[in-house]
Motif scaffolding. Structure first.
Motif, PDB file in Angstrom:
ATOM      1  N   LEU A   1      55.916  38.421 -36.391  1.00  0.00           N
ATOM      2  CA  LEU A   1      56.913  38.355 -36.679  1.00  0.00           C
ATOM      3  C   LEU A   1      57.751  37.282 -36.886  1.00  0.00           C
ATOM      4  N   VAL A   2      58.437  37.381 -35.064  1.00  0.00           N
ATOM      5  CA  VAL A   2      59.709  36.453 -34.433  1.00  0.00           C
ATOM      6  C   VAL A   2      59.120  34.900 -34.925  1.00  0.00           C
ATOM      7  N   ALA A   3      57.939  34.588 -34.906  1.00  0.00           N
ATOM      8  CA  ALA A   3      57.229  33.192 -35.046  1.00  0.00           C
ATOM      9  C   ALA A   3      57.130  32.405 -36.120  1.00  0.00           C
ATOM     10  N   TYR A   4      56.696  33.757 -36.891  1.00  0.00           N
ATOM     11  CA  TYR A   4      57.072  33.761 -38.876  1.00  0.00           C
ATOM     12  C   TYR A   4      58.077  33.616 -39.168  1.00  0.00           C
ATOM     13  N   LEU A   5      60.003  34.317 -38.661  1.00  0.00           N
ATOM     14  CA  LEU A   5      60.627  33.892 -39.001  1.00  0.00           C
ATOM     15  C   LEU A   5      61.692  32.790 -38.325  1.00  0.00           C
ATOM     16  N   PHE A   6      61.163  32.379 -36.933  1.00  0.00           N
ATOM     17  CA  PHE A   6      61.412  31.001 -37.044  1.00  0.00           C
ATOM     18  C   PHE A   6      60.778  29.655 -38.193  1.00  0.00           C
ATOM     19  N   LEU A   7      59.739  30.110 -38.259  1.00  0.00           N
ATOM     20  CA  LEU A   7      59.005  28.916 -39.311  1.00  0.00           C
ATOM     21  C   LEU A   7      59.091  29.060 -40.327  1.00  0.00           C
ATOM     22  N   SER A   8      60.962  29.797 -40.940  1.00  0.00           N
ATOM     23  CA  SER A   8      61.105  29.987 -42.574  1.00  0.00           C
ATOM     24  C   SER A   8      61.913  29.645 -42.219  1.00  0.00           C
ATOM     25  N   ALA A   9      62.298  30.013 -41.210  1.00  0.00           N
ATOM     26  CA  ALA A   9      63.973  29.093 -41.167  1.00  0.00           C
ATOM     27  C   ALA A   9      63.747  27.098 -41.351  1.00  0.00           C
ATOM     28  N   ALA A  10      62.408  26.790 -40.353  1.00  0.00           N
ATOM     29  CA  ALA A  10      62.830  24.910 -40.585  1.00  0.00           C
ATOM     30  C   ALA A  10      62.113  24.934 -41.934  1.00  0.00           C
ATOM     31  N   LEU A  11      61.413  25.954 -42.474  1.00  0.00           N
ATOM     32  CA  LEU A  11      60.909  25.158 -43.778  1.00  0.00           C
ATOM     33  C   LEU A  11      62.141  25.884 -45.111  1.00  0.00           C
ATOM     34  N   ILE A  12      62.841  26.494 -45.018  1.00  0.00           N
ATOM     35  CA  ILE A  12      64.103  26.677 -45.666  1.00  0.00           C
ATOM     36  C   ILE A  12      65.002  25.497 -45.913  1.00  0.00           C
ATOM     37  N   CYS A  13      65.461  24.964 -44.243  1.00  0.00           N
ATOM     38  CA  CYS A  13      65.528  23.714 -44.051  1.00  0.00           C
ATOM     39  C   CYS A  13      65.755  22.425 -44.736  1.00  0.00           C
ATOM     40  N   PHE A  14      64.049  22.065 -43.962  1.00  0.00           N
ATOM     41  CA  PHE A  14      63.492  21.206 -45.211  1.00  0.00           C
ATOM     42  C   PHE A  14      63.289  20.781 -46.187  1.00  0.00           C
ATOM     43  N   ALA A  15      63.104  22.350 -47.160  1.00  0.00           N
ATOM     44  CA  ALA A  15      62.936  22.194 -48.417  1.00  0.00           C
ATOM     45  C   ALA A  15      64.573  22.073 -49.113  1.00  0.00           C
ATOM     46  N   LEU A  16      65.617  22.640 -48.353  1.00  0.00           N
ATOM     47  CA  LEU A  16      67.114  22.340 -48.820  1.00  0.00           C
ATOM     48  C   LEU A  16      67.089  20.842 -48.708  1.00  0.00           C
ATOM     49  N   PHE A  17      66.921  20.148 -47.101  1.00  0.00           N
ATOM     50  CA  PHE A  17      67.518  18.961 -47.022  1.00  0.00           C
ATOM     51  C   PHE A  17      66.588  17.440 -47.271  1.00  0.00           C
ATOM     52  N   ALA A  18      65.483  17.704 -47.701  1.00  0.00           N
ATOM     53  CA  ALA A  18      64.085  17.019 -47.825  1.00  0.00           C
ATOM     54  C   ALA A  18      63.566  17.545 -49.240  1.00  0.00           C
ATOM     55  N   TRP A  19      63.309  18.122 -49.062  1.00  0.00           N
ATOM     56  CA  TRP A  19      62.383  17.829 -50.669  1.00  0.00           C
ATOM     57  C   TRP A  19      62.730  17.771 -51.845  1.00  0.00           C
ATOM     58  N   TYR A  20      63.376  18.725 -51.716  1.00  0.00           N
ATOM     59  CA  TYR A  20      64.785  18.996 -53.355  1.00  0.00           C
ATOM     60  C   TYR A  20      66.069  18.151 -53.348  1.00  0.00           C
ATOM     61  N   PRO A  21      66.337  16.695 -52.260  1.00  0.00           N
ATOM     62  CA  PRO A  21      66.808  15.973 -52.425  1.00  0.00           C
ATOM     63  C   PRO A  21      66.007  15.006 -53.186  1.00  0.00           C
ATOM     64  N   ILE A  22      64.722  14.805 -52.788  1.00  0.00           N
ATOM     65  CA  ILE A  22      63.537  13.609 -53.345  1.00  0.00           C
ATOM     66  C   ILE A  22      63.663  14.427 -54.861  1.00  0.00           C
ATOM     67  N   VAL A  23      63.129  15.571 -54.705  1.00  0.00           N
ATOM     68  CA  VAL A  23      63.122  16.430 -56.312  1.00  0.00           C
ATOM     69  C   VAL A  23      63.871  15.717 -56.991  1.00  0.00           C
ATOM     70  N   ARG A  24      65.717  15.985 -56.877  1.00  0.00           N
ATOM     71  CA  ARG A  24      66.283  15.962 -57.680  1.00  0.00           C
ATOM     72  C   ARG A  24      66.295  14.631 -58.483  1.00  0.00           C
ATOM     73  N   GLY A  25      66.500  13.579 -57.124  1.00  0.00           N
ATOM     74  CA  GLY A  25      66.455  12.032 -57.254  1.00  0.00           C
ATOM     75  C   GLY A  25      65.400  11.597 -57.700  1.00  0.00           C
ATOM     76  N   VAL A  26      64.504  12.264 -58.501  1.00  0.00           N
ATOM     77  CA  VAL A  26      63.431  11.841 -58.983  1.00  0.00           C
ATOM     78  C   VAL A  26      63.694  12.346 -60.692  1.00  0.00           C
ATOM     79  N   LEU A  27      64.840  13.419 -60.560  1.00  0.00           N
ATOM     80  CA  LEU A  27      65.196  14.151 -61.965  1.00  0.00           C
ATOM     81  C   LEU A  27      65.230  12.718 -62.621  1.00  0.00           C
ATOM     82  N   LEU A  28      67.115  12.828 -61.281  1.00  0.00           N
ATOM     83  CA  LEU A  28      68.046  12.353 -61.805  1.00  0.00           C
ATOM     84  C   LEU A  28      67.361   9.985 -62.533  1.00  0.00           C
ATOM     85  N   GLY A  29      66.312  10.628 -62.264  1.00  0.00           N
ATOM     86  CA  GLY A  29      66.172   8.784 -62.764  1.00  0.00           C
ATOM     87  C   GLY A  29      65.596   8.873 -64.245  1.00  0.00           C
ATOM     88  N   PHE A  30      65.066  10.028 -64.911  1.00  0.00           N
ATOM     89  CA  PHE A  30      65.528  10.169 -66.729  1.00  0.00           C
ATOM     90  C   PHE A  30      66.289  10.389 -67.150  1.00  0.00           C
TER      91      PHE A  30
END
Length: 290
Positions: free
Chosen positions: A11-40
């Motif tokens: 459980l502890v390992a999954y909690l640490f992993l989920s926090a890292a995934l959330i940060c990665f999604a917010l600060f890496a993947w979301y800006p990429i997706v948002r940037g692609v959408l802005l192109g249209f």
């Protein structure tokens, strides 16, 4: 029950992993997706975003500077491969052969990397100064005519490549030094016993042993140099006569000079796709050569 018990144990390992995934999604993947959408979309400060489909891409291809920026960026990348790819490897080979002062020279080579980019650009602006600049002073001592390094269409891009190579080669040199340090000494001893010259030892021992590192750094350098921005932005502003306008410099103009974020996002999306395709093809072609 076994799955529940395993989930509790990790459980502890999954909690640490989920926090890292959330940060990665917010600060890496979301800006990429948002940037692609802005192109249209049509996006400015003056009005809300409006979906325009492929209009931004049509306007990109209609802009005369679009082809110029791609051509200049490709030229910069080609020059950077000629100078910037070979220089760190040659420097690493020379440093690796030294028996004294190697640590000091490693620090010397890496020092430019520790300088803030703007400081590096201001330093080289003085070096390239057509009046009291260092390069023209050297030419004067040699009784050669002074050059307009950053004001000449023929010399401006080469000058920017020299700045980029000097500023960034330290990290790559250390990577090569680490790779060279992992080559077994027995290979060089066997080559010397066979009477191999330095050139043949380099070609038949050194390069094959660090081939994987060379392939990876080549890919990273192409991706990095295709995104050159600081050098033309600070030193030339894209001039003279748009001879140093690069993709990211044009993208900057779209966004922060013309206030057209949709057009800038379309440009960045196109660059992202081109580099992604290049990386995929390159990795496939070199998959079994490392």
């Amino acid at each position: 029950m076994r799955r529940v018990r395993r989930l509790r144990e990790n459980l502890v390992a999954y909690l640490f992993l989920s926090a890292a995934l959330i940060c990665f999604a917010l600060f890496a993947w979301y800006p990429i997706v948002r940037g692609v959408l802005l192109g249209f979309q049509q996006v400015t400060f003056a009005q809300p975003a409006e979906w325009v489909g492929l209009d931004n891409f049509r306007r990109l291809f209609a802009d005369p500077l679009f082809a110029t920026a791609w051509r200049n960026t490709g030229y910069f990348t080609l020059l950077a491969l000629v100078f910037g790819f070979a220089a760190p490897f040659v420097t690493a080979v020379v440093l690796n052969e030294l028996r004294r002062g190697q640590s000091y020279l490693r620090l010397t080579v890496y020092l430019p990397v520790m300088l803030p980019p703007i400081v590096t650009m201001l330093l080289w602006r003085w070096i390239y100064d057509p009046g009291p600049g260092l390069f023209n002073k050297v030419l004067d001592v040699l009784h050669l005519p002074a050059q307009q390094w950053l004001e000449s269409e023929n010399l401006a891009m080469v000058s920017l490549v020299l700045v980029s190579t000097w500023a960034n080669m330290g990290t790559t040199t250390l990577v090569y030094l680490a790779a060279l340090g992992g080559i077994p000494g027995e290979l060089y001893e066997a080559a010397e016993l066979d009477g191999a010259s330095i050139r043949r030892r380099l070609w038949h021992v050194t390069i094959p042993q660090v081939r994987f590192i060379l392939l990876i750094t080549l890919l990273l350098q192409v991706i990095g140099t295709m995104q050159v921005f600081v050098e033309p932005f600070v030193l030339t502003g894209g001039g003279p006569n748009d001879a140093t306008v690069t993709i990211l410099l044009l993208l900057y103009r779209y966004a922060f000079v013309y206030n057209d974020f949709g057009l800038a996002s379309a440009m960045s999306t196109l660059l992202f796709v081109v580099l992604g395709l290049f990386a995929g093809v390159y990795l496939r072609l070199t998959r079994n050569k490392g």
